[in-house]
Each structure stands twice: as C-alpha cells, then as structure tokens.
Motif scaffolding. Structure first.
Motif, short mmCIF file in Angstrom:
data_model
loop_
_atom_site.label_atom_id
_atom_site.label_comp_id
_atom_site.label_asym_id
_atom_site.label_seq_id
_atom_site.Cartn_x
_atom_site.Cartn_y
_atom_site.Cartn_z
N GLN A 122 0.84 -1.19 0.00
CA GLN A 122 0.00 0.00 0.00
C GLN A 122 0.88 1.24 0.00
OE1 GLN A 122 -3.36 0.28 2.54
NE2 GLN A 122 -4.02 -1.82 2.20
N PRO A 123 0.38 2.36 -0.53
CA PRO A 123 1.20 3.57 -0.63
C PRO A 123 1.81 3.98 0.71
CG PRO A 123 -0.83 3.82 -1.87
CD PRO A 123 -0.97 2.55 -1.11
N VAL A 124 3.10 4.27 0.68
CA VAL A 124 3.84 4.64 1.90
C VAL A 124 4.62 5.92 1.64
CG1 VAL A 124 5.67 3.97 3.50
CG2 VAL A 124 4.05 2.24 2.66
N ILE A 125 4.51 6.88 2.55
CA ILE A 125 5.27 8.12 2.47
C ILE A 125 6.58 7.95 3.25
CG2 ILE A 125 5.33 10.57 3.05
CD1 ILE A 125 2.28 10.60 2.86
N ASP A 126 7.70 8.20 2.58
CA ASP A 126 9.01 8.21 3.23
C ASP A 126 9.52 9.64 3.19
OD1 ASP A 126 11.66 8.05 3.99
OD2 ASP A 126 12.12 6.30 2.76
N LYS A 127 9.32 10.37 4.28
CA LYS A 127 9.66 11.79 4.29
C LYS A 127 11.17 12.02 4.31
CE LYS A 127 5.33 13.59 6.14
NZ LYS A 127 4.66 14.46 7.14
N ASP A 128 11.91 11.07 4.84
CA ASP A 128 13.36 11.22 4.88
C ASP A 128 13.96 11.24 3.47
OD1 ASP A 128 13.43 11.33 7.63
OD2 ASP A 128 13.69 9.17 7.85
N ASN A 129 13.42 10.37 2.60
CA ASN A 129 13.92 10.28 1.22
C ASN A 129 13.03 11.00 0.22
OD1 ASN A 129 16.27 8.50 1.67
ND2 ASN A 129 14.72 7.02 2.31
N ARG A 130 11.96 11.62 0.72
CA ARG A 130 11.00 12.35 -0.12
C ARG A 130 10.48 11.47 -1.25
NH1 ARG A 130 14.57 16.81 0.43
NH2 ARG A 130 15.08 16.80 -1.78
N THR A 131 10.00 10.29 -0.89
CA THR A 131 9.42 9.38 -1.87
C THR A 131 8.09 8.83 -1.37
OG1 THR A 131 10.59 7.46 -0.96
CG2 THR A 131 11.67 8.64 -2.77
N ILE A 132 7.29 8.38 -2.32
CA ILE A 132 6.05 7.66 -2.05
C ILE A 132 6.09 6.41 -2.91
CG2 ILE A 132 3.53 7.70 -2.20
CD1 ILE A 132 3.79 10.81 -1.98
N THR A 133 6.02 5.24 -2.28
CA THR A 133 6.11 3.98 -3.03
C THR A 133 4.79 3.23 -2.93
OG1 THR A 133 7.04 2.89 -1.06
CG2 THR A 133 8.59 3.77 -2.68
N PHE A 134 4.49 2.46 -3.96
CA PHE A 134 3.27 1.65 -3.97
C PHE A 134 3.41 0.54 -5.01
CE2 PHE A 134 2.68 4.95 -7.11
CZ PHE A 134 2.05 4.33 -8.18
N ALA A 135 2.68 -0.55 -4.81
CA ALA A 135 2.64 -1.65 -5.77
C ALA A 135 1.27 -2.31 -5.68
CB ALA A 135 3.75 -2.66 -5.50
N GLY A 136 0.52 -2.24 -6.75
CA GLY A 136 -0.83 -2.79 -6.75
C GLY A 136 -1.20 -3.31 -8.11
N GLY A 137 -2.38 -3.94 -8.17
CA GLY A 137 -2.81 -4.50 -9.44
C GLY A 137 -4.28 -4.85 -9.47
N ILE A 138 -4.72 -5.30 -10.63
CA ILE A 138 -6.12 -5.63 -10.85
C ILE A 138 -6.22 -6.88 -11.72
CG2 ILE A 138 -6.16 -3.96 -12.76
CD1 ILE A 138 -9.16 -3.58 -12.23
N PRO A 139 -6.90 -7.94 -11.25
CA PRO A 139 -7.09 -9.13 -12.07
C PRO A 139 -7.79 -8.79 -13.39
CG PRO A 139 -7.70 -9.56 -9.80
CD PRO A 139 -7.48 -8.08 -9.90
N ASN A 140 -7.37 -9.44 -14.45
CA ASN A 140 -7.90 -9.22 -15.81
C ASN A 140 -7.43 -7.91 -16.42
OD1 ASN A 140 -9.42 -11.67 -15.80
ND2 ASN A 140 -11.00 -10.63 -14.61
N GLY A 141 -6.74 -7.09 -15.64
CA GLY A 141 -6.14 -5.89 -16.18
C GLY A 141 -7.11 -4.72 -16.31
N TYR A 142 -6.52 -3.52 -16.32
CA TYR A 142 -7.28 -2.31 -16.60
C TYR A 142 -7.05 -1.95 -18.05
CZ TYR A 142 -8.70 2.58 -16.67
OH TYR A 142 -9.31 3.76 -16.99
N CYS A 143 -8.16 -1.88 -18.82
CA CYS A 143 -8.06 -1.71 -20.27
C CYS A 143 -8.59 -0.36 -20.74
CB CYS A 143 -8.82 -2.82 -20.98
SG CYS A 143 -8.32 -4.49 -20.49
N GLY A 144 -8.85 0.54 -19.82
CA GLY A 144 -9.33 1.87 -20.21
C GLY A 144 -10.68 2.16 -19.59
N ARG A 145 -11.05 3.42 -19.63
CA ARG A 145 -12.33 3.82 -19.05
C ARG A 145 -13.50 3.27 -19.85
NH1 ARG A 145 -11.48 10.12 -18.52
NH2 ARG A 145 -9.49 9.75 -19.53
#
Length: 299
Positions: free
Chosen positions: A85-108
C-alpha cells in the motif's frame, strides 16, 4: 516485491500487444497559497486503440522540499490488490506503492463521464510563511522516478512501455483569506462507515510457524481506510459484552494477523476505522468452544 504481484496476477490475461501506457498526476499545474492543500490523483491511461491492458504498477514518486505530503487515500482506487500500500518516506521524499487488478485495466468504460482511472490520491500542503517573511521556494514538483514500472496483462508479466507525467505546483508567497483544504472537507463530510467485510481463519504449513491467523480487508469509498484493530475475547467476556465498553483494549493490527488464542476459544472481532473515524466491526465466532453456555445472538 513487484514480482510477487505479477505472479499473483499473471493468470488473468487477454492483451497481446506492447504499447505506451501513461501514468500521470491530476491536476498537473495547481496553484496554492501558503498553508493550502491540494489533492493530486495518480491516474492510469492505456492505449485503447491497441487493446492494451495493464494489470500491475510498481511505482515510486518523488517530490521536492517545497511541499509536504500529508495524507494518502486509496478509497477511489481501481486496484483491489495491494502488495505494498502507498507509503510516504519523508526522509527520502518518496512515495512507493505496488498494486494490481485481475484481468487488467483496459481503459475507461465508454460513456462513463467520471474519471474512473484513479490508482491513489495524495494530499500535498504548501508550508506556511516563516517568521520574518523569508521567501520560500515558489514551485513544488512531483514526479515519477525511473524505476516506476507497468506490466501487461499477458500472463507473462511483460513490462509495458510507460510514459509518466508529473505535476508542477505554483506556490504563492501569500496566505489566502481562507485556507483551502479540499481533503479536510472530504474527511469532515464522511459519515459512511467502511464497507462490510468478513474474517477468514487460516493455517498454513509454511507460514507463521503453523500458527492460526486471520485474514481481513475492506475499503472505504469516501475518506479511505485509516487502520484496523483486533480483539480476541474469551467466551466469558463475550457474555458480558465487554468489547463495546470504553475500557476495552483493542490492538491495532493488519492482515494477516496471527492469533494469540491458538486454542480458538475466543470470539475474534476486527474493527475497521476510516479516516473520518467511522467504523465497522466484523466478528468471527469461537471455532473450538461449547456454544451451550451462551446463545448465538450474543456472538
């Protein structure tokens, strides 16, 4: 990290082309007075003409010292699965995340006027004026780092060509007549509890030293989830309804959660709390206790 996500999702595939997806921040060029906040949405566009589908994103966002991230929400996210889940690292000034969706996101979806391509929302605040009125940086920048990657929904975890677009925030050297904080208003107006969910009891030969653990998860479409709390309540206490008392001690935890009562003689409750303080409590009845001592409606 991301390879676990790809393995989890690779069974869901349809796309067979490599084209350019776009990961971008919206709005791209907001203007803030000192002390104001803005909510930037991380959005994903795919090449619909090429039938491109993306099923996983491993992202790293960076920002300069002129602005401060103060909150993150995934309440509106199209991703139901999060390896990180999204994490704020203020020391390194970064925000990291890794997620996904089964079958993929193919557009609106065609005909849907809403921007249904949000991965997460980040709230940034412009620092207030310093004592003496010392000038502060006039521009905040938020960008995606080069290690940000997208993966096609092709069953092989193929890395997609990815275009990223950051945001530039103009920071005025004045304080407005009122503080602008749209996110504060969202939280203040949220009176809806998190979505209902259930607790699942698990035991694995290769996890947690073969101990029993529980799995749980839910979402909140308004302000987003804040945290979860767990209580394991012996049968004797359940009869007295102590879980609802102000003195009851809940333990903040996350899924998966290893149980203290490995004999499974306790009622397990998980309280999901959103960022506005609304809550929903899920209950799992004792798995190894006599129910003759108390009626089922008391569980």
């Amino acid at each position: 990290m991301v390879y676990r996500l790809v393995l989890l999702l690779c069974m869901f595939f349809m796309a067979d082309s490599v084209s350019a997806a776009t990961l971008y921040l919206d709005p791209p060029r907001p203007t803030l007075n000192r002390g104001d906040s803005v909510t930037l949405s991380v959005r994903l566009d795919t090449d619909e003409a090429a039938d491109e589908c993306i099923n996983a994103i491993d992202g790293v966002i960076t920002y300069n010292e002129a602005i401060n991230p103060v909150d993150i929400s995934i309440g509106q996210s199209i991703f139901p699965i999060w390896v990180e889940q999204p994490v704020i690292d203020k020391d390194n000034r970064t925000i990291t995340f890794a997620g996904g969706i089964p079958n993929g996101y193919c557009g609106r979806v065609e005909g849907d006027p809403r921007l249904t391509n949000t991965l997460l929302q980040i709230v940034f605040r412009a620092p207030g004026l310093t004592v003496g009125g010392t000038d502060l940086p006039s521009q905040g920048t938020v960008t995606f780092k080069p290690e940000t990657r997208a993966f096609l929904n092709d069953g092989f975890g193929t890395e997609a060509q990815l275009q990223t677009l950051g945001a530039e925030l103009t920071l005025n050297q004045v304080v407005g007549s009122t503080i602008v904080d749209d996110w504060r208003d969202v939280v203040a107006n949220d009176d809806i509890p998190p979505e209902e969910f259930s607790i699942t009891l698990e035991k694995d030969e290769f996890a947690f030293e073969k101990k029993y653990y529980i799995v749980f998860n839910t979402t909140d479409k308004q302000s987003g989830m804040s945290h979860y709390e767990v209580i394991e309540e012996p049968v004797e206490d359940t009869r007295l309804f102590t879980f609802g008392a102000a003195t009851t001690v809940w333990t903040e935890g996350r899924s998966p959660y290893v149980l203290n009562d490995q004999a499974l003689k306790s009622t397990i409750r998980v309280r999901a709390v959103d960022k506005a303080g609304n809550e929903y409590i899920a209950t799992l009845a004792p798995q190894n206790a006599s129910l003759e001592r108390w009626p089922l409606w008391m569980i």
